[in-house]
Design an enzyme around this catalytic site. Structure first.
Site, mmCIF file in Angstrom:
data_model
loop_
_atom_site.group_PDB
_atom_site.id
_atom_site.type_symbol
_atom_site.label_atom_id
_atom_site.label_comp_id
_atom_site.label_asym_id
_atom_site.label_seq_id
_atom_site.Cartn_x
_atom_site.Cartn_y
_atom_site.Cartn_z
ATOM 1 N N TRP A 104 0.866 -1.141 -0.167
ATOM 2 C CA TRP A 104 -0.079 -0.143 0.121
ATOM 3 C C TRP A 104 0.877 1.294 0.015
ATOM 4 O O TRP A 104 0.673 2.187 -0.714
ATOM 5 C CB TRP A 104 -0.997 -0.119 1.119
ATOM 6 C CG TRP A 104 -1.952 -1.244 0.697
ATOM 7 C CD1 TRP A 104 -2.229 -2.399 1.797
ATOM 8 C CD2 TRP A 104 -3.133 -1.196 -0.009
ATOM 9 N NE1 TRP A 104 -3.071 -2.993 1.034
ATOM 10 C CE2 TRP A 104 -3.813 -2.356 -0.111
ATOM 11 C CE3 TRP A 104 -3.342 -0.401 -1.172
ATOM 12 C CZ2 TRP A 104 -4.626 -2.674 -0.839
ATOM 13 C CZ3 TRP A 104 -4.291 -0.733 -1.893
ATOM 14 C CH2 TRP A 104 -4.965 -2.013 -2.053
ATOM 15 N N ASP A 174 -1.431 6.678 6.231
ATOM 16 C CA ASP A 174 -2.486 5.816 5.833
ATOM 17 C C ASP A 174 -2.592 4.947 6.824
ATOM 18 O O ASP A 174 -1.932 3.753 7.206
ATOM 19 C CB ASP A 174 -2.103 5.067 4.549
ATOM 20 C CG ASP A 174 -3.031 3.984 4.133
ATOM 21 O OD1 ASP A 174 -4.087 3.967 4.723
ATOM 22 O OD2 ASP A 174 -2.827 3.288 2.991
ATOM 23 N N LYS A 198 -12.243 -1.547 7.626
ATOM 24 C CA LYS A 198 -11.477 -2.842 8.357
ATOM 25 C C LYS A 198 -11.906 -2.674 9.711
ATOM 26 O O LYS A 198 -12.463 -3.468 10.386
ATOM 27 C CB LYS A 198 -10.115 -2.546 8.260
ATOM 28 C CG LYS A 198 -9.694 -2.865 6.585
ATOM 29 C CD LYS A 198 -8.697 -1.900 6.204
ATOM 30 C CE LYS A 198 -8.426 -2.156 4.745
ATOM 31 N NZ LYS A 198 -8.336 -3.470 4.112
HETATM 32 N N1 PMP Z 1 -4.435 1.200 2.314
HETATM 33 C C1 PMP Z 1 -4.152 0.190 3.151
HETATM 34 C C2 PMP Z 1 -3.490 0.001 4.206
HETATM 35 C C3 PMP Z 1 -5.216 -0.795 2.761
HETATM 36 O O1 PMP Z 1 -5.540 -2.107 3.386
HETATM 37 C C4 PMP Z 1 -6.171 -0.574 1.796
HETATM 38 C C5 PMP Z 1 -7.170 -1.370 1.250
HETATM 39 N N2 PMP Z 1 -7.215 -3.042 1.493
HETATM 40 C C6 PMP Z 1 -5.967 0.571 1.117
HETATM 41 C C7 PMP Z 1 -5.216 1.511 1.404
HETATM 42 C C8 PMP Z 1 -6.991 0.994 -0.111
HETATM 43 O O2 PMP Z 1 -8.359 1.041 0.362
HETATM 44 P P1 PMP Z 1 -9.612 1.461 -0.570
HETATM 45 O O3 PMP Z 1 -10.141 0.283 -1.311
HETATM 46 O O4 PMP Z 1 -10.587 1.988 0.311
HETATM 47 O O5 PMP Z 1 -8.903 2.610 -1.772
#
Ligand code: PMP
Length: 364
Positions: A104, A174, A198
């Site tokens: 991520w 994030d 989550k």
């Molecule tokens: N950052 C992290 C740490 C994640 O776990 C996720 C989703 N699994 C995201 C960003 C992306 O999130 P979204 O699908 O809401 O864009």
């Protein structure tokens, strides 16, 4: 009612049962309103109370100082990957520092590159993203526009024990997969954002906590829906927000306050839960292998492999038969992953730990 399984999905993930029950009970008509949450106007006085209560709950849980705004935005965490550099990097002669601890963080830096200069302050690639850096290993630029890090890498299962120190450079986090799992000193952050699906609610809303002084720096020529300052001025109601998702964040934060007793208590519970898995894995001496280095292990996502990869399929199949669902790891890491967010009850983790011991005894 159909029997519920223990859902170890990385997200969207389990929600607390009392929250689902309350939402179900009130779905046709909110008490005293006579209309469903799915039917009321985002400008109604009833919804105003709900969004204000969701914000007040978050402020209480995280002790958010008064000089921070709390926004409820759409587009998921990945929209924040873009909005942060659009607002604070585009057109700047400065670079932004990105700390890369997994999938991520790399994605976030990729989006930032579309808007301006990105420096890599640390990259865990050499050890296949199995750890977070120590402070001394960070190559930080004191003139950076901001420093971005991912407090918990959902796929690799590595989590920062505490936030990096970036001096006067705004720290951007994030926190999608460890939001509300423990207390966090918000005053050390410029921006902390987290998609809800989550630990905070269903998909559809992303919470952004942003320091006031940063709002003054947003450019004037951005589309309105991408401009933090306008969104803050409109109190997250610039357009129609995801009313139901925000309502669920209110219920989840009510639950954290009233049933759990706050984030210090939540942390204690999360530590107990994760320890059950680590103890089971230790007792199996080499049968399972945890991806993360010991000091970087996540409270929320335990990524592990079976030493004999041929056993992955029977492991997952037998687990599913026991009502232990969604334990397959992400394709980039392989093996298995147990995501044990706030709403996963300790009984679910205990059932998994018992199954892991039993499976190891059977197949060793
Ligand atoms: N950052 C992290 C740490 C994640 O776990 C996720 C989703 N699994 C995201 C960003 C992306 O999130 P979204 O699908 O809401 O864009």
């Amino acid at each position: 009612m159909e029997k519920r399984v223990y859902n170890f999905s990385p997200g969207p993930a389990m929600l607390p049962l009392p929250v689902l029950e309350e939402a179900q009970r009130d779905l046709l008509a909110l008490p005293g309103v006579g209309m469903s949450i799915l039917e009321i106007s985002h400008r109604s006085k009833e919804f105003t109370q709900i969004i204000e209560q969701a914000e007040a709950n978050l402020r209480r849980l995280l002790a958010i100082p008064d000089n921070y705004r709390v926004l409820f935005l759409q587009g998921g965490a990945q929209m924040q990957f873009a909005m942060v550099p659009m607002n604070f990097l585009r057109g700047s002669d400065k670079a932004a520092d990105y700390i890369l601890t997994g999938t991520w963080g790399k994605k976030a830096s990729g989006e930032a590159k579309t808007q301006g200069k990105v420096r890599v302050a640390w990259d865990g690639q050499e050890t296949n993203y199995d750890r977070v850096p120590e402070q001394a290993q960070l190559d930080l630029d004191p003139k950076a526009a901001y420093v971005h890090f991912t407090s918990n890498e959902t796929i690799q299962g590595v989590q920062f024990p505490t936030e990096p120190d970036t001096g006067n450079v705004p720290l951007v986090c994030d926190a999608s997969s460890d939001f509300l799992c423990r207390p966090v000193p918000i005053e050390r952050y410029g921006i902390l954002y987290a998609c809800a699906q989550k630990n905070a609610g269903p998909a559809g809303v992303t919470v952004v906590i942003i320091r006031d002084d940063l709002l003054a720096k947003t450019p004037h020529d951005l589309p309105s829906m991408l401009n933090y300052k306008l969104l803050a001025e409109a109190k997250s109601l610039f357009n129609t927000p995801p009313v139901f998702a925000i309502y669920m964040v209110k219920l989840v934060t009510d639950w954290l306050l009233a049933e759990i007793g706050g984030l210090a208590k939540m942390l204690e519970l999360n530590q107990q839960k994760v320890q059950l898995l680590y103890d089971a894995i230790d007792r199996c001496e080499g049968f399972y292998d945890i991806h993360a280095a010991p000091d970087s292990r996540s409270l929320m996502n335990v990524a592990f492999r079976l030493a004999n990869a041929d056993l992955d399929a029977p492991f997952l199949e037998q687990a599913a038969q026991r009502g232990l669902a969604n334990l397959k790891g992400h394709r980039s890491v392989g093996g298995c992953r147990a995501s044990i967010y706030n709403a996963m009850p300790i009984e679910g983790v205990q059932t998994l730990a018992d199954f892991m011991l039993e499976f190891c005894d059977q197949r060793k």
